[in-house]
Design a protein around this motif. Structure first.
Motif, mmCIF file in Angstrom:
data_model
loop_
_atom_site.group_PDB
_atom_site.id
_atom_site.type_symbol
_atom_site.label_atom_id
_atom_site.label_comp_id
_atom_site.label_asym_id
_atom_site.label_seq_id
_atom_site.Cartn_x
_atom_site.Cartn_y
_atom_site.Cartn_z
ATOM 1 N N LEU A 192 3.935 2.574 9.967
ATOM 2 C CA LEU A 192 4.243 1.815 11.277
ATOM 3 C C LEU A 192 4.134 0.376 10.685
ATOM 4 C CD1 LEU A 192 4.204 0.885 14.265
ATOM 5 C CD2 LEU A 192 1.720 0.888 14.025
ATOM 6 N N ILE A 193 5.055 -0.435 11.039
ATOM 7 C CA ILE A 193 5.226 -2.134 10.734
ATOM 8 C C ILE A 193 4.955 -2.758 11.895
ATOM 9 C CG2 ILE A 193 6.117 -3.990 9.670
ATOM 10 C CD1 ILE A 193 7.565 -2.000 7.825
ATOM 11 N N LEU A 194 3.798 -3.573 12.412
ATOM 12 C CA LEU A 194 4.035 -4.653 13.559
ATOM 13 C C LEU A 194 4.196 -5.920 13.057
ATOM 14 C CD1 LEU A 194 0.790 -3.211 15.591
ATOM 15 C CD2 LEU A 194 3.242 -2.630 15.861
ATOM 16 N N ASN A 195 5.257 -6.702 13.526
ATOM 17 C CA ASN A 195 5.323 -8.038 13.349
ATOM 18 C C ASN A 195 5.110 -8.885 14.561
ATOM 19 O OD1 ASN A 195 6.536 -7.655 10.594
ATOM 20 N ND2 ASN A 195 8.138 -6.333 11.806
ATOM 21 N N ILE A 196 3.884 -9.823 14.518
ATOM 22 C CA ILE A 196 3.505 -10.615 15.283
ATOM 23 C C ILE A 196 4.615 -11.926 15.545
ATOM 24 C CG2 ILE A 196 1.650 -11.615 16.719
ATOM 25 C CD1 ILE A 196 0.851 -8.820 16.070
ATOM 26 N N SER A 197 5.050 -11.785 16.708
ATOM 27 C CA SER A 197 6.199 -12.902 17.111
ATOM 28 C C SER A 197 5.436 -13.755 18.211
ATOM 29 C CB SER A 197 7.504 -12.487 17.441
ATOM 30 O OG SER A 197 8.396 -13.332 17.805
ATOM 31 N N SER A 198 5.978 -14.419 19.226
ATOM 32 C CA SER A 198 5.614 -15.327 20.082
ATOM 33 C C SER A 198 7.017 -15.437 21.221
ATOM 34 C CB SER A 198 5.195 -16.491 19.843
ATOM 35 O OG SER A 198 5.075 -17.397 20.789
ATOM 36 N N ALA A 199 6.258 -15.377 22.681
ATOM 37 C CA ALA A 199 7.215 -15.784 23.651
ATOM 38 C C ALA A 199 8.047 -17.080 23.280
ATOM 39 C CB ALA A 199 6.360 -15.793 25.055
ATOM 40 N N GLY A 200 7.416 -17.990 22.491
ATOM 41 C CA GLY A 200 7.928 -19.210 22.145
ATOM 42 C C GLY A 200 8.934 -19.364 21.086
ATOM 43 N N ALA A 215 11.001 -17.105 15.971
ATOM 44 C CA ALA A 215 12.161 -16.411 15.868
ATOM 45 C C ALA A 215 12.551 -15.566 14.806
ATOM 46 C CB ALA A 215 13.259 -17.467 16.284
ATOM 47 N N PHE A 216 12.163 -16.069 13.734
ATOM 48 C CA PHE A 216 12.425 -15.412 12.436
ATOM 49 C C PHE A 216 11.649 -14.143 12.230
ATOM 50 C CE2 PHE A 216 11.131 -14.422 8.156
ATOM 51 C CZ PHE A 216 12.175 -14.371 7.277
ATOM 52 N N ASN A 217 10.528 -14.183 12.903
ATOM 53 C CA ASN A 217 9.638 -12.995 12.936
ATOM 54 C C ASN A 217 10.212 -11.866 13.772
ATOM 55 O OD1 ASN A 217 6.403 -14.762 13.296
ATOM 56 N ND2 ASN A 217 7.484 -14.279 11.317
ATOM 57 N N TYR A 218 10.759 -12.284 14.770
ATOM 58 C CA TYR A 218 11.394 -11.163 15.783
ATOM 59 C C TYR A 218 12.556 -10.759 15.220
ATOM 60 C CZ TYR A 218 14.058 -9.761 19.820
ATOM 61 O OH TYR A 218 14.573 -8.958 20.759
ATOM 62 N N ALA A 219 13.604 -11.812 14.666
ATOM 63 C CA ALA A 219 14.756 -11.057 14.113
ATOM 64 C C ALA A 219 14.603 -10.285 12.852
ATOM 65 C CB ALA A 219 15.860 -12.338 13.733
ATOM 66 N N PHE A 220 13.499 -10.612 12.030
ATOM 67 C CA PHE A 220 13.243 -10.053 10.822
ATOM 68 C C PHE A 220 12.930 -8.622 11.195
ATOM 69 C CE2 PHE A 220 10.129 -8.168 8.182
ATOM 70 C CZ PHE A 220 10.333 -8.443 6.680
ATOM 71 N N SER A 221 12.185 -8.484 12.245
ATOM 72 C CA SER A 221 11.677 -7.022 12.683
ATOM 73 C C SER A 221 12.877 -6.328 13.171
ATOM 74 C CB SER A 221 10.581 -7.295 13.906
ATOM 75 O OG SER A 221 9.970 -6.140 14.067
ATOM 76 N N MET A 222 13.531 -6.978 14.250
ATOM 77 C CA MET A 222 14.582 -6.314 14.841
ATOM 78 C C MET A 222 15.605 -5.606 13.814
ATOM 79 S SD MET A 222 13.993 -6.167 17.860
ATOM 80 C CE MET A 222 15.380 -5.980 19.102
ATOM 81 N N GLY A 223 15.936 -6.453 12.711
ATOM 82 C CA GLY A 223 16.709 -6.137 11.755
ATOM 83 C C GLY A 223 16.265 -4.839 11.032
#
Ligand SMILES: NC(=O)c1ccc[n+]([C@@H]2O[C@H](COP(=O)([O-])OP(=O)(O)OC[C@H]3O[C@@H](n4cnc5c(N)ncnc54)[C@H](OP(=O)(O)O)[C@@H]3O)[C@@H](O)[C@H]2O)c1
Length: 328
Positions: A192-200, A215-223
């Motif tokens: 498992l990998i968890l990437n902490i992003s933010s509503a911001g 936003a980088f954390n989020y896109a990194f995780s989705m990709g």
């Protein structure tokens, strides 16, 4: 004849659209209730290795959300590696976990060179790491945390990228081989990998660099999630972006009334199994954040959420400006 039928068809169509909308809301409400209020007692069972102690590597784990996630992972019978930059803080965090399966890794996430990071990862390669939590992040500059981009030095701009984005990308790159060893694959064990992003991550004023790196954390995780599932040698690694609103922590001292970091870690760990089983790539583990963001997505007109968030940030900025004026 034609003109008398037209209103009937229109009413049937409108009723159909109304029923579909009601069903959609009911589906969302039932998913929301089931996900948040019916949680398994062993949400990390899929990531336990049968033959050996299983470990989680958590970054930014000496305080706040990271330490709370670590505490909740320990409760699930895992060992933990706490990564942080201050040895004394790490040691007292490790002691507070009261477990024999705790290691610490002193690494400065903002300044670590690739070589330092490689050495750090090498030093834990004897452990059976099945979970990576990319948590470290925040505001790597002197107060106030909320200020216009133009008032940041270029070194401060870089510091945001280094701490919040570059470090988690480099670390994940180095830890992936540990999560996908051939013995793990043969035994059909999951990682498992968890990437902490933010509503911001939608992009907010006065925290432009912070929200951009989130936003980088989020896109990194989705990709990465899409990439991992596409390859049979990595499809056993689950990858989730974690989106959260305000949490009271040492970094967010103005979050009065928000969920505390101590409780939030329990929501994160408790919510993993449900999110993975539903095939989600993003999770909002705390019901209060999920409700607010879900209603905003579904009910509020476009832009209204951004308007409210901006006003909240404006108030925070004014409070910080007043604090800074008193300090002068
Ligand atoms: N709190 C919120 O409202 C909120 C909202 C959305 C997203 N998040 C995200 O949640 C994550 C955790 O936030 P938090 O509120 O728990 O923050 P926090 O209370 O400040 O904790 C951050 C942790 O990271 C460590 N750390 C700081 N700089 C470091 C560095 N250069 N190298 C290694 N470790 C370092 C800190 O150690 P020291 O104590 O020794 O400095 C601490 O253990 C962050 O990614 C943040 O962006 C938080």
């Amino acid at each position: 004849m034609k003109s008398s039928m037209a209103p009937g068809i229109l009413i049937t169509c409108l009723a159909g659209i109304g029923a579909a909308a009601v069903l959609r809301v009911l589906y969302w409400a039932s998913q929301f209730t089931l996900y948040h209020f019916w949680r398994p007692s062993k949400p990390l069972a899929a990531y336990k290795r049968a033959s050996d102690d299983s470990y989680a590597l958590i970054t930014g784990a000496s305080a706040g959300i990271g330490l709370s996630i670590a505490r909740n992972i320990v409760r699930q019978g895992f060992g933990v590696v706490l990564l942080g930059h201050l040895p004394d803080e790490l040691e007292s965090a490790a002691k507070s976990l009261n477990s024999p399966l705790v290691r610490t890794l002193v690494v400065n996430a903002r300044t670590a060179t690739p070589e330092e990071l490689e050495t750090a990862v090498e030093s834990i390669s004897d452990l059976n790491i099945s979970i990576l939590v990319n948590n470290v992040g925040g505001f790597p500059m002197a107060d106030p945390p909320l200020r216009p981009l133009s008032t940041l030095s270029t070194a401060e701009v870089d510091a945001y990228v280094d701490l919040n984005a570059r470090f988690m990308a480099r670390l994940t790159n180095l830890v992936l081989p540990l999560l996908s060893s051939s013995s793990t694959r043969e035994k059909h064990e999951r990682s498992l990998i968890l990437n902490i992003s933010s509503a911001g991550r939608v992009g907010m004023p006065w925290i432009v660099m912070y929200s951009a790196t989130k936003a980088f954390n989020y896109a990194f995780s989705m990709g990465l999630s899409r990439e991992l599932e596409d390859d049979s040698t990595t499809a056993h690694i689950d990858c989730l972006a974690v989106t959260l609103g305000e949490v009271q922590s040492q970094a967010n001292v103005m979050a009065e009334g928000a969920v505390t970091a101590e409780r939030f870690g329990g929501y994160v760990v408790g919510g993993i199994d449900g999110a993975v089983k539903r095939g989600w790539r993003e999770v909002r583990p705390y019901w209060g954040h999920d409700l607010a963001l879900g209603l905003a997505d579904r009910v509020l007109p476009d832009g209204m959420l951004t308007h409210f968030a901006r006003e909240e940030l404006r108030l925070k900025k004014e409070r910080w400006d007043a604090i800074m004026a008193k300090r002068r």
